[in-house]
Write an enzyme that holds these catalytic residues in place. Structure first.
Site, PDB file in Angstrom:
ATOM      1  N   GLU A  51     -20.827  36.881  27.543  1.00 36.83           N
ATOM      2  CA  GLU A  51     -20.258  36.146  28.675  1.00 36.83           C
ATOM      3  C   GLU A  51     -18.957  35.443  28.305  1.00 36.83           C
ATOM      4  O   GLU A  51     -18.090  35.229  29.158  1.00 36.83           O
ATOM      5  CB  GLU A  51     -21.266  35.129  29.228  1.00 36.83           C
ATOM      6  CG  GLU A  51     -22.491  35.739  29.907  1.00 36.83           C
ATOM      7  CD  GLU A  51     -23.602  36.115  28.941  1.00 36.83           C
ATOM      8  OE1 GLU A  51     -23.392  36.018  27.706  1.00 36.83           O
ATOM      9  OE2 GLU A  51     -24.697  36.505  29.405  1.00 36.83           O
ATOM     10  N   PHE A 113     -38.421  27.389  31.506  1.00 41.50           N
ATOM     11  CA  PHE A 113     -37.813  28.442  30.682  1.00 41.50           C
ATOM     12  C   PHE A 113     -36.307  28.570  30.995  1.00 41.50           C
ATOM     13  O   PHE A 113     -35.936  28.684  32.161  1.00 41.50           O
ATOM     14  CB  PHE A 113     -38.548  29.758  30.997  1.00 41.50           C
ATOM     15  CG  PHE A 113     -37.959  30.987  30.376  1.00 41.50           C
ATOM     16  CD1 PHE A 113     -37.907  31.130  28.984  1.00 41.50           C
ATOM     17  CD2 PHE A 113     -37.460  32.017  31.165  1.00 41.50           C
ATOM     18  CE1 PHE A 113     -37.379  32.270  28.415  1.00 41.50           C
ATOM     19  CE2 PHE A 113     -36.925  33.163  30.604  1.00 41.50           C
ATOM     20  CZ  PHE A 113     -36.886  33.287  29.218  1.00 41.50           C
ATOM     21  N   GLN A 114     -35.497  28.500  30.003  1.00 43.73           N
ATOM     22  CA  GLN A 114     -34.026  28.653  30.083  1.00 43.73           C
ATOM     23  C   GLN A 114     -33.333  27.521  30.854  1.00 43.73           C
ATOM     24  O   GLN A 114     -32.183  27.651  31.250  1.00 43.73           O
ATOM     25  CB  GLN A 114     -33.641  29.998  30.733  1.00 43.73           C
ATOM     26  CG  GLN A 114     -34.040  31.202  29.888  1.00 43.73           C
ATOM     27  CD  GLN A 114     -33.513  32.516  30.416  1.00 43.73           C
ATOM     28  OE1 GLN A 114     -33.469  32.717  31.618  1.00 43.73           O
ATOM     29  NE2 GLN A 114     -33.134  33.419  29.525  1.00 43.73           N
ATOM     30  N   VAL A 383      -5.914  33.449  17.793  1.00 45.78           N
ATOM     31  CA  VAL A 383      -5.566  32.208  17.086  1.00 45.78           C
ATOM     32  C   VAL A 383      -5.824  32.444  15.601  1.00 45.78           C
ATOM     33  O   VAL A 383      -6.822  33.051  15.222  1.00 45.78           O
ATOM     34  CB  VAL A 383      -6.410  31.034  17.636  1.00 45.78           C
ATOM     35  CG1 VAL A 383      -6.394  29.851  16.683  1.00 45.78           C
ATOM     36  CG2 VAL A 383      -5.883  30.625  18.998  1.00 45.78           C
ATOM     37  N   PHE A 468      -5.452  31.537   8.195  1.00 46.36           N
ATOM     38  CA  PHE A 468      -4.776  30.368   8.778  1.00 46.36           C
ATOM     39  C   PHE A 468      -5.417  29.083   8.250  1.00 46.36           C
ATOM     40  O   PHE A 468      -4.731  28.109   7.926  1.00 46.36           O
ATOM     41  CB  PHE A 468      -4.875  30.426  10.309  1.00 46.36           C
ATOM     42  CG  PHE A 468      -3.956  29.460  11.004  1.00 46.36           C
ATOM     43  CD1 PHE A 468      -2.627  29.776  11.208  1.00 46.36           C
ATOM     44  CD2 PHE A 468      -4.419  28.233  11.459  1.00 46.36           C
ATOM     45  CE1 PHE A 468      -1.770  28.886  11.848  1.00 46.36           C
ATOM     46  CE2 PHE A 468      -3.575  27.343  12.101  1.00 46.36           C
ATOM     47  CZ  PHE A 468      -2.243  27.670  12.298  1.00 46.36           C
TER      48      PHE A 468
END
Ligand SMILES: Cc1cc2nc3c(=O)[nH]c(=O)nc-3n(C[C@H](O)[C@H](O)[C@H](O)COP(=O)(O)OP(=O)(O)OC[C@H]3O[C@@H](n4cnc5c(N)ncnc54)[C@H](O)[C@@H]3O)c2cc1C
Ligand SMILES: Cc1ncc(C[n+]2csc(CCOP(=O)(O)OP(=O)(O)O)c2C)c(N)n1
Length: 575
Positions: A51, A113-114, A383, A468
């Site tokens: 997602e 649940f969830q 990034v 980085f």
């Protein structure tokens, strides 16, 4: 009045608002929405593997088109995964609507649940975040959400319990039948007169432009010409400012060019146009500072400002232009341009690929990519060091676009943003500059390229490290630790996922492989084995960074890592 389900009404309303696709991962609580999409041909369900990808892809679509883009997640963990991409879209101020499906409404508050509380979770990364608990709230609540996302530019979230989505409601005509308003925001005439007085009497003037200069290129050039002012840009302004610009002296900031830094620091008047450049230490202390921004709350946020004007850059500059005198003193501009050409030459000299010499300089890869990519290519960069190579070596031309998580600063955005970019621009070349860490983070969506038939090209800067972070550690005096990446062969993984996969190990392989990938009729990945120890010198090294770096060298020797230093010296000094 005939009846429909809430889910159908949601999808009808989105289609009427011009939405072409919804990015997401299906789930029980989203069944009403996905089934309504299945039943119609004018809106597409874009099935991705994570997602977070859905939210980044929607953000990219919104950035490129300026129109509302939509993502969706199922209840609990499903929509929770959207959050990082939503933060990015919200902070980049692009209009995204998220449909956060929710647990059955009768269970809310029972620790079911969830169960999560999306209307709390998404509040900080949205302008509007409300739950539909009664079908009669629809479609008004959704229309308010759309209007908030479009007009305030940012994220809206509609929390929709799966059972409410399946309930019936009267089919009512849409209320949002008007085009998105486009007001002209104009500073007052007195303010423009005062601004003209300030600028006509100013000595050395420098312009700092940002993303708010989009669409104002002609006016920007004309004002710089009148003022004989060098133009520095902030990163999100690169795609709108750098091209066809005889006043361009580069970007400022830690990743910027020395010329951008000095043009800002040496000016007597700084004119900030549509920028929220965040780093305070890069603003001049003594100059008179004028700022123009569409949003009043932005003024004075980053630096002391002597004069603040609320207005659209294009409108304000159009009004200002006839009131400006021609500055006959071009010394500041000439000095700044000379400095820029020197800085640019030095950067270009780093972008070399001597045959056989390994590891490959990442600058060279970026330069060759710049030369071989199409004139209307859309780039997205991760990034990490890919942001450095993209901003320093990709040439913008007014048509090319550059996406990145520049304000939120999240890793792993390049691939998901490329998915959104390719879907809304199917005919254009879409190319990522991916980090090996960044790609691995959302690598599941490599599979989406083949499934969705998207010919995205990925260029992976494989340095086997979170490079980085290593740079940041060195500069701060830490010995690099926890940054090593034991990577697989990304080209083989790509092949396994149905992409063309290539590995460039020497400089002479870079160009032919990039060309092959760009010409390939389908998705392709080129991993390039690049130098891990590339030092990026900031335009002005602060004393604490000098001390930090020496500290790193001392620590490295003390810890028996002298080889690191020899590598560093070899690749950065004796090249
Ligand atoms: C690893 C990393 C390193 C970075 N290093 C640097 C660096 O060295 N240098 C650098 O510059 N950035 C750097 N950035 C990016 C930085 O964080 C900011 O995102 C960037 O500087 C902001 O650019 P901007 O001012 O153009 O855009 P924004 O932050 O989006 O600001 C745009 C401004 O314009 C206003 N606006 C919008 N439309 C209009 C309009 N029509 N008229 C008037 N105003 C308008 C907005 O209200 C806003 O205030 C880095 C990011 C990352 C991830
Ligand atoms: C989601 C997220 N986690 C961690 C960070 C901190 N961080 C910034 S850059 C970076 C390293 C990126 O590594 P990679 O993608 O391999 O690119 P490189 O710099 O090595 O070229 C990290 C860990 C971040 N910005 N975002």
């Amino acid at each position: 009045m005939s009846k429909t389900t809430v889910a159908q009404l949601v999808v009808d309303t989105l289609a009427l608002a011009g939405v072409k696709r919804v990015y997401g991962v299906a789930g029980d609580s989203l069944n009403g929405i996905t089934d309504s999409i299945r039943q119609r041909g004018d809106i597409r369900w874009v099935a991705v593997r994570h997602e977070e990808t859905a939210a980044f892809a929607a953000g990219a679509e919104a950035h490129l088109t300026g129109h509302l883009a939509v993502c969706a997640g199922s209840c609990g963990p499903g929509n929770l995964h959207l959050i990082n991409g939503l933060y990015d879209a919200h902070r980049s101020r692009v209009p995204v609507l998220a449909i956060a499906a929710h647990i059955p409404s009768r269970e809310i508050g029972s620790g079911y649940f969830q169960e999560t509380h999306p209307e709390h979770l998404f509040r900080e990364c949205s302008h509007y975040c409300e739950m539909v608990s009664n079908p009669e709230q629809m479609p008004r609540l959704l229309e308010i959400a759309i209007q908030a996302a479009v007009s305030r530019r940012g994220v809206s979230v509609v929390v929709l319990p799966g059972d409410v989505a399946l309930q019936h409601v009267d089919m009512s005509p849409p209320r949002l039948r008007f085009a998105a308003p486009r007001p002209t925001v104009h500073p007052s005439d007195e303010e423009i007169d005062r601004l003209a007085d300030v600028l006509n009497g100013a000595g050395k003037t420098t312009i700092l432009g940002g993303a708010g200069c989009a669409g104002a290129h002609d006016q920007l050039m004309a004002v710089a010409g009148k003022l004989q002012a060098p133009i520095v840009h902030a990163m999100r302004g690169k795609e709108f400012i750098e091209y066809d610009n005889p006043f361009d002296v580069g970007m400022t900031g830690l990743l910027g060019l020395a010329s951008g830094y000095y043009a800002m620091m040496s000016c007597e008047t700084l004119l900030m146009l549509g920028t929220d450049f965040p780093y305070q230490q890069f603003y001049p202390d003594k100059a008179t500072i004028v700022q123009i921004d569409l949003r009043g709350e932005q003024i004075g946020r980053r630096t002391r400002v002597d004069m603040g004007l609320v207005g659209d850059v294009k409108t304000a500059l159009t009004a200002l232009l006839p009131k400006l005198n021609q500055n006959s003193d071009d010394r500041h501009l000439k000095d700044s341009l000379q400095h820029y050409h020197k800085a640019r030459k030095e950067l270009d000299e780093l972008a070399v690929g001597e045959p056989g010499r390994k590891p490959i300089h990442p600058q060279y890869v970026a330069r060759v990519l710049d030369e071989t990519a199409a004139d209307d290519a859309i780039f997205s960069c991760d990034v990490g060091t890919p942001t450095i190579w993209a901003t320093r070596y990709l040439t913008m031309n007014g048509t090319r676009r550059l996406l990145g998580s520049f304000t939120h600063g999240s890793m792993a955005s390049a691939l998901p943003q490329a998915i959104g970019a390719q879907l809304c621009h199917p005919g254009r070349q879409v190319i990522t500059l991916s980090g090996d860490g960044g790609l691995a983070m959302l690598m599941g969506d490599l599979l989406s390229l083949q499934q969705l038939e998207l010919p995205v090209k990925l260029v992976v800067f494989r340095n086997d490290a979170l490079a980085f972070v290593e740079l940041e550690m060195k500069a701060a005096g830490f010995l690099d630790f926890a940054t090593e990446l034991h990577n697989p062969n990304f080209a083989q993984i790509a092949e396994g996922a149905g992409l063309l996969g290539l590995t460039a190990e020497t400089p002479e392989q870079v160009r032919p492989m990039l060309v092959e990938a760009l010409n390939h009729d389908g998705p392709a990945l080129v991993e390039v084995l690049v130098n891990r120890q590339e030092v990026v010198l900031p335009p002005s090294i602060e004393m604490n960074q000098m001390i930090g770096f020496s500290l790193y060298l001392i620590k490295a020797v003390l810890n028996g890592r002298g080889d690191d230093i020899i590598d560093l010296a070899k690749t950065n000094v004796f090249r």
